[in-house]
Design a protein around this motif. Structure first.
Motif, PDB file in Angstrom:
ATOM      1  N   ASP A   1       0.826  -1.226   0.000  1.00 54.88           N
ATOM      2  CA  ASP A   1       0.000   0.000   0.000  1.00 54.88           C
ATOM      3  C   ASP A   1       0.849   1.261   0.000  1.00 54.88           C
ATOM      4  O   ASP A   1       0.336   2.352  -0.243  1.00 54.88           O
ATOM      5  CB  ASP A   1      -0.869   0.079   1.271  1.00 54.88           C
ATOM      6  N   ILE A   2       2.120   1.117   0.381  1.00 55.38           N
ATOM      7  CA  ILE A   2       2.937   2.317   0.565  1.00 55.38           C
ATOM      8  C   ILE A   2       3.626   2.708  -0.736  1.00 55.38           C
ATOM      9  O   ILE A   2       4.362   1.913  -1.321  1.00 55.38           O
ATOM     10  CB  ILE A   2       3.968   2.108   1.688  1.00 55.38           C
ATOM     11  N   LYS A   3       3.367   3.932  -1.146  1.00 58.96           N
ATOM     12  CA  LYS A   3       3.969   4.409  -2.397  1.00 58.96           C
ATOM     13  C   LYS A   3       5.311   5.063  -2.082  1.00 58.96           C
ATOM     14  O   LYS A   3       5.428   5.810  -1.113  1.00 58.96           O
ATOM     15  CB  LYS A   3       3.039   5.419  -3.061  1.00 58.96           C
ATOM     16  N   GLY A   4       6.299   4.807  -2.951  1.00 52.75           N
ATOM     17  CA  GLY A   4       7.625   5.404  -2.745  1.00 52.75           C
ATOM     18  C   GLY A   4       8.229   4.948  -1.427  1.00 52.75           C
ATOM     19  O   GLY A   4       8.036   3.802  -1.014  1.00 52.75           O
TER      20      GLY A   4
ATOM     21  N   SER B   1       8.586  13.710   2.816  1.00 53.45           N
ATOM     22  CA  SER B   1       7.245  13.648   2.220  1.00 53.45           C
ATOM     23  C   SER B   1       7.304  12.817   0.944  1.00 53.45           C
ATOM     24  O   SER B   1       8.327  12.768   0.255  1.00 53.45           O
ATOM     25  CB  SER B   1       6.771  15.047   1.861  1.00 53.45           C
ATOM     26  N   VAL B   2       6.201  12.161   0.621  1.00 54.80           N
ATOM     27  CA  VAL B   2       6.143  11.373  -0.612  1.00 54.80           C
ATOM     28  C   VAL B   2       6.165  12.355  -1.789  1.00 54.80           C
ATOM     29  O   VAL B   2       5.483  13.383  -1.752  1.00 54.80           O
ATOM     30  CB  VAL B   2       4.834  10.555  -0.680  1.00 54.80           C
ATOM     31  N   THR B   3       6.946  12.032  -2.805  1.00 55.86           N
ATOM     32  CA  THR B   3       7.003  12.946  -3.953  1.00 55.86           C
ATOM     33  C   THR B   3       5.728  12.806  -4.782  1.00 55.86           C
ATOM     34  O   THR B   3       5.075  11.754  -4.769  1.00 55.86           O
ATOM     35  CB  THR B   3       8.205  12.622  -4.857  1.00 55.86           C
TER      36      THR B   3
ATOM     37  N   GLY C   1      10.017  12.477  10.327  1.00 58.69           N
ATOM     38  CA  GLY C   1       9.569  13.072   9.070  1.00 58.69           C
ATOM     39  C   GLY C   1       8.366  13.955   9.270  1.00 58.69           C
ATOM     40  O   GLY C   1       7.726  13.920  10.325  1.00 58.69           O
ATOM     41  N   PRO C   2       8.053  14.760   8.250  1.00 59.26           N
ATOM     42  CA  PRO C   2       6.926  15.685   8.355  1.00 59.26           C
ATOM     43  C   PRO C   2       5.601  14.930   8.432  1.00 59.26           C
ATOM     44  O   PRO C   2       5.535  13.761   8.064  1.00 59.26           O
ATOM     45  CB  PRO C   2       7.018  16.502   7.060  1.00 59.26           C
ATOM     46  N   PRO C   3       4.535  15.585   8.917  1.00 57.24           N
ATOM     47  CA  PRO C   3       3.241  14.926   9.029  1.00 57.24           C
ATOM     48  C   PRO C   3       2.763  14.417   7.666  1.00 57.24           C
ATOM     49  O   PRO C   3       2.985  15.077   6.656  1.00 57.24           O
ATOM     50  CB  PRO C   3       2.305  16.017   9.539  1.00 57.24           C
ATOM     51  N   GLY C   4       2.142  13.278   7.660  1.00 55.00           N
ATOM     52  CA  GLY C   4       1.544  12.764   6.432  1.00 55.00           C
ATOM     53  C   GLY C   4       2.521  12.086   5.501  1.00 55.00           C
ATOM     54  O   GLY C   4       2.194  11.772   4.361  1.00 55.00           O
ATOM     55  N   SER C   5       3.749  11.829   5.971  1.00 54.92           N
ATOM     56  CA  SER C   5       4.714  11.193   5.069  1.00 54.92           C
ATOM     57  C   SER C   5       4.588   9.668   5.110  1.00 54.92           C
ATOM     58  O   SER C   5       5.199   8.971   4.320  1.00 54.92           O
ATOM     59  CB  SER C   5       6.139  11.630   5.422  1.00 54.92           C
ATOM     60  N   GLY C   6       3.802   9.158   6.042  1.00 52.17           N
ATOM     61  CA  GLY C   6       3.550   7.711   6.059  1.00 52.17           C
ATOM     62  C   GLY C   6       4.284   6.971   7.161  1.00 52.17           C
ATOM     63  O   GLY C   6       4.434   5.753   7.094  1.00 52.17           O
ATOM     64  N   LYS C   7       4.707   7.659   8.214  1.00 56.74           N
ATOM     65  CA  LYS C   7       5.445   7.004   9.304  1.00 56.74           C
ATOM     66  C   LYS C   7       4.556   6.007  10.045  1.00 56.74           C
ATOM     67  O   LYS C   7       4.937   4.851  10.256  1.00 56.74           O
ATOM     68  CB  LYS C   7       5.976   8.052  10.302  1.00 56.74           C
ATOM     69  N   SER C   8       3.355   6.474  10.419  1.00 55.29           N
ATOM     70  CA  SER C   8       2.454   5.577  11.152  1.00 55.29           C
ATOM     71  C   SER C   8       2.054   4.408  10.258  1.00 55.29           C
ATOM     72  O   SER C   8       1.921   3.267  10.726  1.00 55.29           O
ATOM     73  CB  SER C   8       1.201   6.322  11.607  1.00 55.29           C
ATOM     74  N   MET C   9       1.901   4.720   8.974  1.00 55.93           N
ATOM     75  CA  MET C   9       1.525   3.693   8.006  1.00 55.93           C
ATOM     76  C   MET C   9       2.615   2.617   7.898  1.00 55.93           C
ATOM     77  O   MET C   9       2.321   1.422   7.886  1.00 55.93           O
ATOM     78  CB  MET C   9       1.411   4.413   6.657  1.00 55.93           C
ATOM     79  N   LEU C  10       3.868   3.054   7.854  1.00 53.52           N
ATOM     80  CA  LEU C  10       4.991   2.110   7.767  1.00 53.52           C
ATOM     81  C   LEU C  10       5.028   1.214   9.000  1.00 53.52           C
ATOM     82  O   LEU C  10       5.143  -0.005   8.892  1.00 53.52           O
ATOM     83  CB  LEU C  10       6.305   2.880   7.655  1.00 53.52           C
TER      84      LEU C  10
HETATM   85  N1  LIG Z   1       3.881   6.639   1.131  1.00 52.35           N
HETATM   86  C1  LIG Z   1       2.558   6.703   1.135  1.00 52.35           C
HETATM   87  N2  LIG Z   1       1.838   5.972   0.256  1.00 52.35           N
HETATM   88  C2  LIG Z   1       0.496   6.016   0.268  1.00 52.35           C
HETATM   89  N3  LIG Z   1      -0.227   6.786   1.092  1.00 52.35           N
HETATM   90  C3  LIG Z   1       0.416   7.550   1.980  1.00 52.35           C
HETATM   91  C4  LIG Z   1       1.842   7.537   2.044  1.00 52.35           C
HETATM   92  N4  LIG Z   1       2.215   8.392   3.019  1.00 52.35           N
HETATM   93  C5  LIG Z   1       1.084   8.889   3.537  1.00 52.35           C
HETATM   94  N5  LIG Z   1      -0.007   8.399   2.915  1.00 52.35           N
HETATM   95  C6  LIG Z   1      -1.393   8.753   3.231  1.00 52.35           C
HETATM   96  O1  LIG Z   1      -1.368   9.713   4.250  1.00 52.35           O
HETATM   97  C7  LIG Z   1      -2.070   9.279   5.384  1.00 52.35           C
HETATM   98  C8  LIG Z   1      -1.306   9.669   6.632  1.00 52.35           C
HETATM   99  O2  LIG Z   1      -0.146   8.891   6.768  1.00 52.35           O
HETATM  100  P1  LIG Z   1       0.514   8.637   8.174  1.00 52.35           P
HETATM  101  O3  LIG Z   1       1.254   7.380   8.110  1.00 52.35           O
HETATM  102  O4  LIG Z   1      -0.500   8.742   9.246  1.00 52.35           O
HETATM  103  O5  LIG Z   1       1.506   9.853   8.272  1.00 52.35           O
HETATM  104  P2  LIG Z   1       2.450  10.279   9.454  1.00 52.35           P
HETATM  105  O6  LIG Z   1       2.329   9.276  10.515  1.00 52.35           O
HETATM  106  O7  LIG Z   1       3.817  10.323   8.844  1.00 52.35           O
HETATM  107  O8  LIG Z   1       2.003  11.631   9.862  1.00 52.35           O
HETATM  108  C9  LIG Z   1      -2.198   7.799   5.243  1.00 52.35           C
HETATM  109  O9  LIG Z   1      -3.364   7.312   5.829  1.00 52.35           O
HETATM  110  C10 LIG Z   1      -2.214   7.598   3.742  1.00 52.35           C
HETATM  111  O10 LIG Z   1      -3.524   7.763   3.262  1.00 52.35           O
END
Ligand SMILES: Nc1ncnc2c1ncn2[C@@H]1O[C@H](COP(=O)(O)OP(=O)(O)O)[C@@H](O)[C@H]1O
Ligand SMILES: [Mg+2]
Length: 510
Positions: A192-195, A389-391, A217-226
């Protein structure tokens, strides 16, 4: 006449034998419990009397004394109801006096005479087995207790009447079956994780060697997702690990339906967690999140938002793999071999280091925020990475990403190599590079000439602590294992050092 029933008091994950002695004698009518009972045990008196009454057995107009021996051991919890009730039934002749000889008994009573589930059935069954006895436990705890071994005699009645019938031979209870919890079908997948290729690589390395990991990393870069995808690439628990993990969860009362799973624990406490919630403690010295994450992952999202004292309390379990809770009259230790995974923004506004961003608060925005993580804690984190951040290109037209199953196979292979090596060295209890001793890592991760030169230069320039030096070696060993190489080369050390440098930058900012 004194009737005796064996039960246990829990100290950590160990069940310490306790002897319940019940005497019915002429004297002032009433029932008294002695032997350091806590509030729940003292209240047992009311439940036992009501449950016996509901089961058609009224107490004689005599003095009933219940002693919990040894008298100086604190007795906590509600699982003493059943042994006390059975002792009383034996003393009154409602069940044969010798019927209980071969059993350890735990269980809580409801007022209607049914037996309610209690925590700790698994360690109690293991303890009973150690004493050469069987276990009588509530029917809802039976599935859990059955895991302790197929040779153990386990009775898991629903009510006092069902148990009395069993002893009379009118309605024989069957042995409970161990239950398995199916792993969730749709676990989040790495695909599911892009880049974020380098972050995924770091996640794989952390999984392969059981290393601690910090993502910045900055908010929304996918840390929690990883982090949420780490369980999908970790190897399953081995049978001895599974039993240890389940004992802790059993004591905490967290084995839903008594079902066990071979998935590694993945705990995600909120950053408002208190010391007792994280390390353990509270009313009955219950295990905390760090122990519940034993043999698995403790994920701390928004790392600097945790109270500094709570974070620093993790330093000890990270080093010794156990949490020690000191109480006024005793000391409880729970195992806590954890893999710490943390995620944080680089600063309070979250945008430090982003191209084109300048914060109104200046560099203090970064230093104040990162300063909340102490140096010694940071020193224990082997792999630190930046997650940018994801490009846009990655988001809109992503390259197909590897699914978790493929990565999990590489991780499993690397773990196998590690375990074989530790077995060859006569240390079968060490299962991963992160857990091996410093003298051992110097032996098994001896770098080649190029690697040695690089390590010497880096250690000098970056002023590694001794712990830092050994941790670099451990990560390098894991990298070589992922490559299936016997010796640690320059390339492995270079990558291991790069994971360390990201953190040195952080500490410098603090
Ligand atoms: N690399 C990624 N590939 C796909 N979706 C992403 C990616 N990074 C962030 N997102 C989207 O952004 C949302 C927030 O990501 P999140 O992991 O919570 O960010 P962070 O914890 O870094 O603030 C995710 O639910 C997803 O929808
Ligand atoms: Mg997040």
């Amino acid at each position: 006449m004194v009737a005796r029933v064996s039960t246990v008091a829990f100290q950590g994950i160990e069940g310490v034998p306790v002897d319940v002695q019940v005497m019915v004698a002429p004297g002032k009518v009433g029932m008294q419990i002695v032997g350091l009972p806590d509030k729940a045990v003292a209240e047992s008196r009311e439940r036992v009397q009501a449950a016996l009454h509901a089961s058609g057995l009224s107490l004689p107009a005599k003095k009933v004394t219940v002693n919990l021996a040894p008298a100086d051991l604190p007795k906590e919890g509600s699982h003493f109801d059943l042994p006390i009730a059975l002792g009383l039934m034996a003393a009154l002749g409602a069940i044969p006096g010798d019927a209980l000889d071969g059993y350890v008994v735990i269980g809580e009573l409801n007022l209607d005479g049914t037996i309610a589930a209690v925590s700790g059935a698994l360690p109690a069954a293991i303890g009973a087995n150690g004493l050469g006895k069987g276990l009588i436990c509530p029917s809802d705890s039976g599935a859990e207790a059955a895991w302790a071994g197929s040779e153990i005699d386990i009775l898991a009645p629903r009510s006092l009447i069902a148990l009395a019938n069993h002893f009379r031979g009118t309605q024989v209870l069957s042995r409970p079956e161990p239950a398995v919890r199916a792993s969730p079908a749709n676990m989040p997948d790495l695909a599911d994780i892009k880049g974020q290729e380098s972050a995924k690589r770091a996640l794989e390395v952390a999984a392969a060697g059981n290393h601690n990991l910090l993502m910045v990393g900055p908010p929304g870069s996918g840390k929690s997702m990883l982090a949420a995808r780490l369980p999908s690439i970790l190897p399953p628990l081995s049978p001895p690990e599974l039993l240890e993990v389940s004992m802790i969860h059993s004591i905490a009362g967290q084995l839903a339906g008594g079902k066990l799973s071979d998935r590694r624990p993945f705990r995600t406490p909120h950053h408002s967690a208190t010391m007792a919630a994280m390390i353990g403690g509270g009313l009955r010295a219950k295990p905390g999140e760090a122990s519940l994450a034993h043999n698995g992952v403790l994920f701390l999202d928004e790392f600097p938002e945790f109270t500094p004292q709570v974070l620093d309390a993790l330093r000890q379990p990270l080093e010794t793999a156990e949490c020690i809770i000191a109480r006024a009259n005793h000391r409880v230790a729970y195992p806590a071999a954890i893999q710490l995974v943390a995620a944080m923004n680089p600063c309070r506004c979250g945008m430090a280091g982003e191209p084109g961003h300048s914060c109104a608060r200046g560099p203090r925005c970064v230093s104040d925020y990162q300063g909340r993580i102490s140096g010694p804690l940071m020193d224990r984190i082997d792999i630190r990475i930046d997650v940018p951040s994801v490009t846009a290109a990655d988001l809109i037209r992503p390259v197909p990403a590897e699914p978790s199953a493929v990565v999990a196979r590489r991780v499993a292979r690397a773990r196998e190599i590690q375990m074989d090596r530790f077995i060859a060295f006569g240390m079968p209890r060490i299962l991963s590079n992160a857990r091996c001793s410093t003298s051992m890592i110097e032996k098994i991760a001896e770098p080649d000439a190029g690697g040695l030169q690089l390590l010497r230069d880096a250690a000098e320039k970056l002023k590694f602590s001794a712990r830092g030096y050994h941790r670099v070696l451990k990560v390098a060993r894991t990298l070589a294992d992922l490559d299936e190489k016997a010796t640690v080369g320059r390339i492995h050390l270079a990558e291991a050092i790069s994971y360390r440098i990201a953190g040195e930058r952080l500490t410098a900012a603090a």
